[in-house]
Design an enzyme around this catalytic site. Structure first.
Site, PDB file in Angstrom:
ATOM      1  N   LYS A 261       3.583  -5.932  15.235  1.00 20.72           N
ATOM      2  CA  LYS A 261       3.863  -6.526  13.919  1.00 20.72           C
ATOM      3  C   LYS A 261       5.255  -7.159  13.936  1.00 20.72           C
ATOM      4  O   LYS A 261       5.431  -8.308  13.523  1.00 20.72           O
ATOM      5  CB  LYS A 261       3.763  -5.436  12.844  1.00 20.72           C
ATOM      6  CG  LYS A 261       4.277  -5.820  11.476  1.00 20.72           C
ATOM      7  CD  LYS A 261       3.145  -5.860  10.472  1.00 20.72           C
ATOM      8  CE  LYS A 261       3.598  -5.999   9.035  1.00 20.72           C
ATOM      9  NZ  LYS A 261       4.198  -7.272   8.704  1.00 20.72           N
TER      10      LYS A 261
ATOM     11  N   ARG B 220      18.595  -8.613 -16.867  1.00 22.87           N
ATOM     12  CA  ARG B 220      19.349  -9.825 -17.216  1.00 22.87           C
ATOM     13  C   ARG B 220      18.401 -10.998 -17.461  1.00 22.87           C
ATOM     14  O   ARG B 220      18.625 -11.818 -18.349  1.00 22.87           O
ATOM     15  CB  ARG B 220      20.372 -10.138 -16.119  1.00 22.87           C
ATOM     16  CG  ARG B 220      21.461  -9.065 -16.060  1.00 22.87           C
ATOM     17  CD  ARG B 220      22.404  -9.300 -14.914  1.00 22.87           C
ATOM     18  NE  ARG B 220      23.261 -10.451 -15.139  1.00 22.87           N
ATOM     19  CZ  ARG B 220      24.015 -11.007 -14.181  1.00 22.87           C
ATOM     20  NH1 ARG B 220      23.990 -10.521 -12.961  1.00 22.87           N
ATOM     21  NH2 ARG B 220      24.775 -12.027 -14.459  1.00 22.87           N
TER      22      ARG B 220
ATOM     23  N   GLN C 259       4.723   2.701  -2.475  1.00 22.74           N
ATOM     24  CA  GLN C 259       4.276   3.445  -3.653  1.00 22.74           C
ATOM     25  C   GLN C 259       2.860   2.999  -4.049  1.00 22.74           C
ATOM     26  O   GLN C 259       2.582   1.807  -4.107  1.00 22.74           O
ATOM     27  CB  GLN C 259       5.250   3.127  -4.785  1.00 22.74           C
ATOM     28  CG  GLN C 259       5.086   3.962  -6.018  1.00 22.74           C
ATOM     29  CD  GLN C 259       6.115   3.534  -7.076  1.00 22.74           C
ATOM     30  OE1 GLN C 259       6.839   2.561  -6.901  1.00 22.74           O
ATOM     31  NE2 GLN C 259       6.172   4.277  -8.136  1.00 22.74           N
TER      32      GLN C 259
ATOM     33  N   ASP D 245      10.081  -2.192  14.142  1.00 21.12           N
ATOM     34  CA  ASP D 245       9.021  -1.495  13.393  1.00 21.12           C
ATOM     35  C   ASP D 245       8.314  -0.566  14.363  1.00 21.12           C
ATOM     36  O   ASP D 245       8.265  -0.832  15.572  1.00 21.12           O
ATOM     37  CB  ASP D 245       8.022  -2.511  12.810  1.00 21.12           C
ATOM     38  CG  ASP D 245       7.197  -1.933  11.676  1.00 21.12           C
ATOM     39  OD1 ASP D 245       7.441  -2.302  10.508  1.00 21.12           O
ATOM     40  OD2 ASP D 245       6.298  -1.096  11.950  1.00 21.12           O
TER      41      ASP D 245
ATOM     42  N   ALA E 147      16.367   0.563   1.306  1.00 19.31           N
ATOM     43  CA  ALA E 147      15.527   0.076   0.206  1.00 19.31           C
ATOM     44  C   ALA E 147      14.323   0.983  -0.024  1.00 19.31           C
ATOM     45  O   ALA E 147      13.697   0.940  -1.084  1.00 19.31           O
ATOM     46  CB  ALA E 147      15.048  -1.344   0.495  1.00 19.31           C
ATOM     47  N   THR E 148      13.985   1.811   0.975  1.00 18.38           N
ATOM     48  CA  THR E 148      12.801   2.668   0.906  1.00 18.38           C
ATOM     49  C   THR E 148      12.880   3.612  -0.298  1.00 18.38           C
ATOM     50  O   THR E 148      13.926   4.199  -0.575  1.00 18.38           O
ATOM     51  CB  THR E 148      12.702   3.503   2.207  1.00 18.38           C
ATOM     52  OG1 THR E 148      12.704   2.604   3.309  1.00 18.38           O
ATOM     53  CG2 THR E 148      11.442   4.359   2.244  1.00 18.38           C
ATOM     54  N   ASN E 149      11.755   3.770  -0.994  1.00 14.46           N
ATOM     55  CA  ASN E 149      11.693   4.669  -2.155  1.00 14.46           C
ATOM     56  C   ASN E 149      11.319   6.099  -1.789  1.00 14.46           C
ATOM     57  O   ASN E 149      10.615   6.301  -0.805  1.00 14.46           O
ATOM     58  CB  ASN E 149      10.645   4.129  -3.144  1.00 14.46           C
ATOM     59  CG  ASN E 149      11.232   3.089  -4.062  1.00 14.46           C
ATOM     60  OD1 ASN E 149      12.390   3.201  -4.474  1.00 14.46           O
ATOM     61  ND2 ASN E 149      10.437   2.090  -4.386  1.00 14.46           N
ATOM     62  N   PRO E 150      11.741   7.088  -2.604  1.00 12.01           N
ATOM     63  CA  PRO E 150      12.639   6.958  -3.756  1.00 12.01           C
ATOM     64  C   PRO E 150      14.063   6.664  -3.272  1.00 12.01           C
ATOM     65  O   PRO E 150      14.669   7.494  -2.589  1.00 12.01           O
ATOM     66  CB  PRO E 150      12.548   8.308  -4.452  1.00 12.01           C
ATOM     67  CG  PRO E 150      12.053   9.243  -3.400  1.00 12.01           C
ATOM     68  CD  PRO E 150      11.305   8.471  -2.383  1.00 12.01           C
TER      69      PRO E 150
ATOM     70  N   HIS F  11      16.763   4.895  -9.684  1.00 10.72           N
ATOM     71  CA  HIS F  11      15.833   3.766  -9.631  1.00 10.72           C
ATOM     72  C   HIS F  11      14.453   4.381  -9.842  1.00 10.72           C
ATOM     73  O   HIS F  11      13.787   4.794  -8.899  1.00 10.72           O
ATOM     74  CB  HIS F  11      15.918   3.057  -8.271  1.00 10.72           C
ATOM     75  CG  HIS F  11      14.834   2.033  -8.076  1.00 10.72           C
ATOM     76  ND1 HIS F  11      14.675   0.942  -8.881  1.00 10.72           N
ATOM     77  CD2 HIS F  11      13.841   1.955  -7.156  1.00 10.72           C
ATOM     78  CE1 HIS F  11      13.634   0.239  -8.470  1.00 10.72           C
ATOM     79  NE2 HIS F  11      13.111   0.834  -7.423  1.00 10.72           N
TER      80      HIS F  11
HETATM   81  P1  NAD Z   1       4.766  -1.681   3.906  1.00 15.23           P
HETATM   82  O1  NAD Z   1       3.754  -0.624   4.108  1.00 15.23           O
HETATM   83  O2  NAD Z   1       4.321  -3.095   3.755  1.00 15.23           O
HETATM   84  O3  NAD Z   1       5.837  -1.643   5.101  1.00 15.23           O
HETATM   85  C1  NAD Z   1       6.362  -0.484   5.623  1.00 15.23           C
HETATM   86  C2  NAD Z   1       6.673  -0.758   7.075  1.00 15.23           C
HETATM   87  O4  NAD Z   1       7.352   0.389   7.605  1.00 15.23           O
HETATM   88  C3  NAD Z   1       5.414  -0.982   7.933  1.00 15.23           C
HETATM   89  O5  NAD Z   1       5.534  -2.188   8.666  1.00 15.23           O
HETATM   90  C4  NAD Z   1       5.388   0.240   8.845  1.00 15.23           C
HETATM   91  O6  NAD Z   1       4.839  -0.021  10.124  1.00 15.23           O
HETATM   92  C5  NAD Z   1       6.878   0.582   8.925  1.00 15.23           C
HETATM   93  N1  NAD Z   1       7.145   1.946   9.365  1.00 15.23           N
HETATM   94  C6  NAD Z   1       6.502   3.085   8.992  1.00 15.23           C
HETATM   95  N2  NAD Z   1       7.023   4.138   9.641  1.00 15.23           N
HETATM   96  C7  NAD Z   1       7.996   3.668  10.438  1.00 15.23           C
HETATM   97  C8  NAD Z   1       8.898   4.261  11.359  1.00 15.23           C
HETATM   98  N3  NAD Z   1       8.865   5.593  11.590  1.00 15.23           N
HETATM   99  N4  NAD Z   1       9.749   3.475  12.014  1.00 15.23           N
HETATM  100  C9  NAD Z   1       9.788   2.136  11.805  1.00 15.23           C
HETATM  101  N5  NAD Z   1       8.962   1.511  10.935  1.00 15.23           N
HETATM  102  C10 NAD Z   1       8.084   2.263  10.270  1.00 15.23           C
HETATM  103  O7  NAD Z   1       5.614  -1.225   2.623  1.00 15.23           O
HETATM  104  P2  NAD Z   1       6.537  -2.153   1.712  1.00 15.23           P
HETATM  105  O8  NAD Z   1       5.730  -2.685   0.576  1.00 15.23           O
HETATM  106  O9  NAD Z   1       7.274  -3.086   2.590  1.00 15.23           O
HETATM  107  O10 NAD Z   1       7.541  -1.064   1.109  1.00 15.23           O
HETATM  108  C11 NAD Z   1       8.537  -0.462   1.921  1.00 15.23           C
HETATM  109  C12 NAD Z   1       9.359   0.516   1.101  1.00 15.23           C
HETATM  110  O11 NAD Z   1      10.132  -0.196   0.124  1.00 15.23           O
HETATM  111  C13 NAD Z   1       8.523   1.521   0.308  1.00 15.23           C
HETATM  112  O12 NAD Z   1       9.149   2.783   0.362  1.00 15.23           O
HETATM  113  C14 NAD Z   1       8.556   0.968  -1.108  1.00 15.23           C
HETATM  114  O13 NAD Z   1       8.339   1.959  -2.070  1.00 15.23           O
HETATM  115  C15 NAD Z   1       9.983   0.458  -1.120  1.00 15.23           C
HETATM  116  N6  NAD Z   1      10.314  -0.452  -2.234  1.00 15.23           N
HETATM  117  C16 NAD Z   1      11.565  -0.324  -2.746  1.00 15.23           C
HETATM  118  C17 NAD Z   1      11.958  -1.115  -3.817  1.00 15.23           C
HETATM  119  C18 NAD Z   1      13.334  -0.928  -4.390  1.00 15.23           C
HETATM  120  O14 NAD Z   1      13.666  -1.447  -5.472  1.00 15.23           O
HETATM  121  N7  NAD Z   1      14.211  -0.214  -3.714  1.00 15.23           N
HETATM  122  C19 NAD Z   1      11.074  -2.073  -4.352  1.00 15.23           C
HETATM  123  C20 NAD Z   1       9.812  -2.198  -3.773  1.00 15.23           C
HETATM  124  C21 NAD Z   1       9.424  -1.368  -2.716  1.00 15.23           C
END
Ligand code: NAD
Length: 317
Positions: free
Chosen positions: A43, A157, A86, A38, A122-125, A179
């Site tokens: 953290k 489901r 988000q 991270d 997994a990151t959005n979008p 998504h």
């Molecule tokens: P969060 O803020 O809790 O965690 C994000 C983490 O990324 C933090 O620990 C932050 O320090 C780290 N980070 C930021 N920039 C960074 C970098 N340059 N290098 C390394 N680490 C970095 O957020 P979250 O709730 O864990 O959500 C993470 C992502 O997942 C979001 O984009 C969210 O929208 C997405 N998400 C996707 C789905 C899906 O179905 N695909 C579902 C829920 C959330």
């Protein structure tokens, strides 16, 4: 792919990343080395300590530590959950440009490390971030996967199982497309065991209705907004979805999961990364399954793909 030592590097140890890590440790036996990376190094270190302290209660042992991009070199899978979550009222597409810059700072050092496994985003979008990963890494398309509509499909489901009072495992149905807001359920492909649900709906002897199907589809589409309204973010479900995909890859399962994959002519689309049922095994996407959609469903798919294409085209790469 190294079969003796299965190593996963998680980049982004926020709520989503750590829900995945927690599920991975608790399900046990999926991998035996997990590295946490991270931008906030403290953290990642704290999370590694916390997980390690639970190992005595876990099903199988694992090496867990906070690391750096050098640790990616011999990894089998890089899971990316880094970025900005988000916010209430914000669409997933709003996050795009901010997260693209985050990804540039991640993909470049991962590739430089010599990593030659599979990216799972997994990151959005998520569909666009997966395409961004593909563009930045220049990896083969089968080795760049997004979580796509895997979670949405699980939600569907569950809701259909509840509606028909049937184990969700016996419901065969997919959410496909982006998504996000343009995702949809091709009703022609929804099956209860091997029985077409459209057939069940048209049987006057029961009380199931097409209107209820639309309501369930809407519930799936708006689930993330509802959860965010109630508790700020969604993470357990997606954490388990990531775990499921990692298990399918490392176990060479050839399981069908609705991931975000690159289309090369399937569904009349080319180049876009979008949620579609795929056979997932050791080398990533083995095959994109092309469903026999109705004309109406094909049109919905095309417009979802168009939204993703337009967002990607508007990106400064
Ligand atoms: P969060 O803020 O809790 O965690 C994000 C983490 O990324 C933090 O620990 C932050 O320090 C780290 N980070 C930021 N920039 C960074 C970098 N340059 N290098 C390394 N680490 C970095 O957020 P979250 O709730 O864990 O959500 C993470 C992502 O997942 C979001 O984009 C969210 O929208 C997405 N998400 C996707 C789905 C899906 O179905 N695909 C579902 C829920 C959330």
């Amino acid at each position: 792919m190294n079969n003796d030592r299965r190593k996963v590097v998680l980049i982004g140890t926020g709520m989503v990343g750590m829900s995945f890590a927690y599920a991975l440790v608790n399900q046990g036996g999926i991998c035996n080395e997990l590295v946490l990376v991270d931008v906030n190094k403290d953290k990642a270190m704290g999370e590694a300590m916390d997980l390690n302290h639970g190992l005595a209660f876990a099903k199988s042992n694992m090496k867990i530590y906070a690391g750096d991009y050098h640790d990616c070199k011999d990894a089998d899978i890089i899971v990316i959950a880094a970025g900005v979550a988000q916010k209430e009222g914000e669409t997933r597409l709003d996050l795009l440009q901010r997260n693209t810059e985050v990804f540039r700072s991640i993909i470049t050092p991962v590739v430089k490390s010599g990593f030659d496994g599979i990216f799972l985003v997994a990151t959005n979008p998520v569909d666009i971030m997966t395409r961004v990963t593909y563009e930045l890494s220049r990896f083969g398309a089968s080795r760049v996967i997004g979580t796509g509509t895997s979670l949405d499909t699980a939600r569907l489901r569950y809701l259909l199982g509840d509606y028909f009072t049937v184990d969700p495992k016996n419901i065969h149905a997919y959410v496909i497309g982006e998504h996000g807001d343009s995702e949809f359920v091709p009703l022609s492909q929804v099956m209860l065991a091997t029985k077409q649900v459209s057939e069940i709906l048209s049987d006057p002897r029961n009380s199931y209705t097409a209107d209820d199907m639309n309501k369930i589809e809407e519930q799936v589409r708006t689930a993330a907004y509802k959860i965010i309204e109630a508790k700020r973010a969604t993470y357990y479900g997606i954490g388990m979805a990531i775990t499921r995909i990692v298990k399918a890859i490392l176990g060479d399962e050839n399981s069908v999961l609705t991931v975000s994959a690159k289309l090369c002519g399937e569904y009349d689309s080319r180049g876009v990364f979008i949620g579609v049922p795929c056979i997932i095994g050791r080398n990533g996407v083995k095959e994109v399954l092309e469903l026999s959609l109705t004309e109406d469903e094909k049109e919905k798919f095309r417009s979802s793909a168009k939204i993703l294409d337009e967002s990607f085209d508007g990106l400064k790469m």
